[in-house]
Design a protein around this motif. Structure first.
Motif, PDB file in Angstrom:
ATOM      1  N   TYR A   1       0.845  -1.188   0.000  1.00  0.00           N
ATOM      2  CA  TYR A   1       0.000   0.000   0.000  1.00  0.00           C
ATOM      3  C   TYR A   1       0.882   1.239   0.000  1.00  0.00           C
ATOM      4  CZ  TYR A   1      -3.493  -3.436   1.300  1.00  0.00           C
ATOM      5  OH  TYR A   1      -4.314  -4.539   1.311  1.00  0.00           O
ATOM      6  N   ARG A   2       0.663   2.108  -0.994  1.00  0.00           N
ATOM      7  CA  ARG A   2       1.471   3.311  -1.149  1.00  0.00           C
ATOM      8  C   ARG A   2       0.576   4.544  -1.171  1.00  0.00           C
ATOM      9  NH1 ARG A   2       6.794   2.801  -3.592  1.00  0.00           N
ATOM     10  NH2 ARG A   2       7.419   0.604  -3.689  1.00  0.00           N
ATOM     11  N   LEU A   3       1.104   5.637  -0.664  1.00  0.00           N
ATOM     12  CA  LEU A   3       0.379   6.898  -0.697  1.00  0.00           C
ATOM     13  C   LEU A   3       0.174   7.360  -2.134  1.00  0.00           C
ATOM     14  CD1 LEU A   3       2.276   8.733   2.161  1.00  0.00           C
ATOM     15  CD2 LEU A   3      -0.186   8.244   2.184  1.00  0.00           C
ATOM     16  N   THR A   4      -1.023   7.803  -2.429  1.00  0.00           N
ATOM     17  CA  THR A   4      -1.305   8.442  -3.707  1.00  0.00           C
ATOM     18  C   THR A   4      -0.961   9.924  -3.600  1.00  0.00           C
ATOM     19  OG1 THR A   4      -3.547   8.974  -3.038  1.00  0.00           O
ATOM     20  CG2 THR A   4      -3.214   6.835  -4.116  1.00  0.00           C
ATOM     21  N   GLU A   5      -1.197  10.659  -4.668  1.00  0.00           N
ATOM     22  CA  GLU A   5      -0.998  12.105  -4.602  1.00  0.00           C
ATOM     23  C   GLU A   5      -1.920  12.721  -3.548  1.00  0.00           C
ATOM     24  OE1 GLU A   5      -1.197  16.122  -7.434  1.00  0.00           O
ATOM     25  OE2 GLU A   5      -1.626  14.153  -8.294  1.00  0.00           O
ATOM     26  N   ALA A   6      -3.150  12.228  -3.497  1.00  0.00           N
ATOM     27  CA  ALA A   6      -4.091  12.726  -2.480  1.00  0.00           C
ATOM     28  C   ALA A   6      -3.582  12.419  -1.080  1.00  0.00           C
ATOM     29  CB  ALA A   6      -5.465  12.104  -2.687  1.00  0.00           C
ATOM     30  N   GLY A   7      -3.005  11.236  -0.893  1.00  0.00           N
ATOM     31  CA  GLY A   7      -2.455  10.890   0.407  1.00  0.00           C
ATOM     32  C   GLY A   7      -1.291  11.777   0.795  1.00  0.00           C
ATOM     33  N   ARG A   8      -0.390  12.014  -0.136  1.00  0.00           N
ATOM     34  CA  ARG A   8       0.759  12.880   0.147  1.00  0.00           C
ATOM     35  C   ARG A   8       0.322  14.310   0.442  1.00  0.00           C
ATOM     36  NH1 ARG A   8       2.700   9.609  -4.054  1.00  0.00           N
ATOM     37  NH2 ARG A   8       2.230  11.208  -5.631  1.00  0.00           N
ATOM     38  N   ASP A   9      -0.796  14.718  -0.162  1.00  0.00           N
ATOM     39  CA  ASP A   9      -1.286  16.074   0.072  1.00  0.00           C
ATOM     40  C   ASP A   9      -1.849  16.274   1.474  1.00  0.00           C
ATOM     41  OD1 ASP A   9      -0.530  17.259  -2.254  1.00  0.00           O
ATOM     42  OD2 ASP A   9      -2.531  17.437  -3.112  1.00  0.00           O
ATOM     43  N   LEU A  10      -1.955  15.209   2.253  1.00  0.00           N
ATOM     44  CA  LEU A  10      -2.365  15.343   3.647  1.00  0.00           C
ATOM     45  C   LEU A  10      -1.220  15.827   4.533  1.00  0.00           C
ATOM     46  CD1 LEU A  10      -4.516  12.117   3.927  1.00  0.00           C
ATOM     47  CD2 LEU A  10      -5.334  14.411   4.468  1.00  0.00           C
TER      48      LEU A  10
END
Length: 317
Positions: free
Chosen positions: A243-252
């Motif tokens: 499981y890897r961070l998406t762009e949306a995840g990194r934007d958190l």
């Protein structure tokens, strides 16, 4: 000092302490309504449709934690109201950054039509929220931050069981709505923290968090469905995924930095168990939400916020 384990880093850092207090959906929504002026039990009950027992529990927890205080209501010796303390008011910056992320990645139907805008009460100038390394400093960039372990970096006990909100509710607020469906409980935040510490496989996340496997599987599934994590096959026989961070995840990241700073100010009286440092200057970071133009800390008492028509988005020709 012994070298901290991965579990220490994830479950003992300032953000974990903050999420144990404010990480569940109902608490986030109660604080949101408090910023809108809610003070009485009936205000939250009518506005959010919360079960009475759950509302009582969350208000009591927020008072015990120091974010709210009880006072006699004006003009009544028997009726009580709840007011934000300085600690609670300081959470406004975190709420703003959560709303900024939500506006970009998890819009409610209302947010498709309207956006929240902030203005200085005295000057009338528009305010653009951003997370700075300190007031008057500069915006934090994820790739220019490193951490240093401090004293007291030990896993905290997860919060006692709370009734999780299972059904979304419709509100007419253009800030903090759908994001609570994605990250509205302590273990969702813990999974997100593990992802930022680059844990990607189920077994290593499970070992670090110490959470029940069924809960972990549910939170990972939710994060994937909501676009915060992506599931990738790394072994075909037998099939195994990471499981890897998406762009949306990194934007958190800005919201997490804002939470880190808030927790250092209010929940770490003996010093931060995990300090942040700017890699270019080696200067300590004291994350705070500021106005991008002036570098001044955002104070909810000195700004006004308005709901405006959302800008029309056009695709490139």
């Amino acid at each position: 000092m012994t070298t901290p384990t991965t579990r220490d880093l994830i479950m003992g850092n300032p953000v974990a302490r903050a999420f144990a207090v404010t990480g569940d959906a109902w608490t986030q929504l109660i604080l949101r309504e408090a910023f809108y002026g809610a003070r009485r039990f009936s205000h939250w009950r009518d506005r959010l449709g919360m079960p009475r027992s759950v509302l009582t529990d969350r208000l009591n927890r927020l008072v015990a934690a120091g974010l709210l205080e009880q006072r006699e209501a004006k003009g009544s010796a028997t009726r009580m109201e709840y007011r934000l303390t300085e600690m609670g008011l300081d959470m406004f910056g975190v709420a703003v950054m959560q709303g900024q992320w939500e506006r970009k990645w998890a819009r409610s139907p209302l947010q498709e039509r309207y956006a929240m805008a902030f203005y200085d009460r005295e000057t009338g100038e528009r305010i653009e929220p951003a997370v700075f390394d300190h007031e008057g400093g500069r915006p934090i960039e994820m790739h220019h931050v490193r951490w240093e372990a401090g004293e007291g970096l030990t896993p905290i006990a997860p919060p006692t069981s709370r009734r999780r909100r299972t059904q979304p509710i419709e509100t007419d607020r253009a800030i903090i709505d759908r994001s609570t469906d994605i990250m509205g409980d302590y273990w969702s935040w813990a999974v997100l923290a593990a992802a930022f510490f680059r844990l990607r496989r189920f077994d290593e996340i499970h070992e670090a968090l110490g959470v029940a496997t069924n809960i972990l599987a549910d939170r990972l599934k939710t994060m994937v469905l909501q676009g915060v994590l992506e599931k990738r096959l790394y072994q075909k026989a037998p099939p195994r995924f990471e499981y890897r961070l998406t762009e949306a995840g990194r934007d958190l990241y800005p919201m997490i930095m804002a939470m880190h700073g808030w927790s250092e100010r209010w929940l770490c009286p003996d010093g931060s168990p995990l300090r942040l440092v700017e890699t270019d200057t080696n200067e300590p970071i004291s994350a705070v939400v500021c106005d991008l133009a002036t570098g001044l800390k955002i104070d909810p008492r000195k700004i006004r916020w308005e709901v405006e028509a959302a800008p029309v988005e056009t695709s490139a020709a």
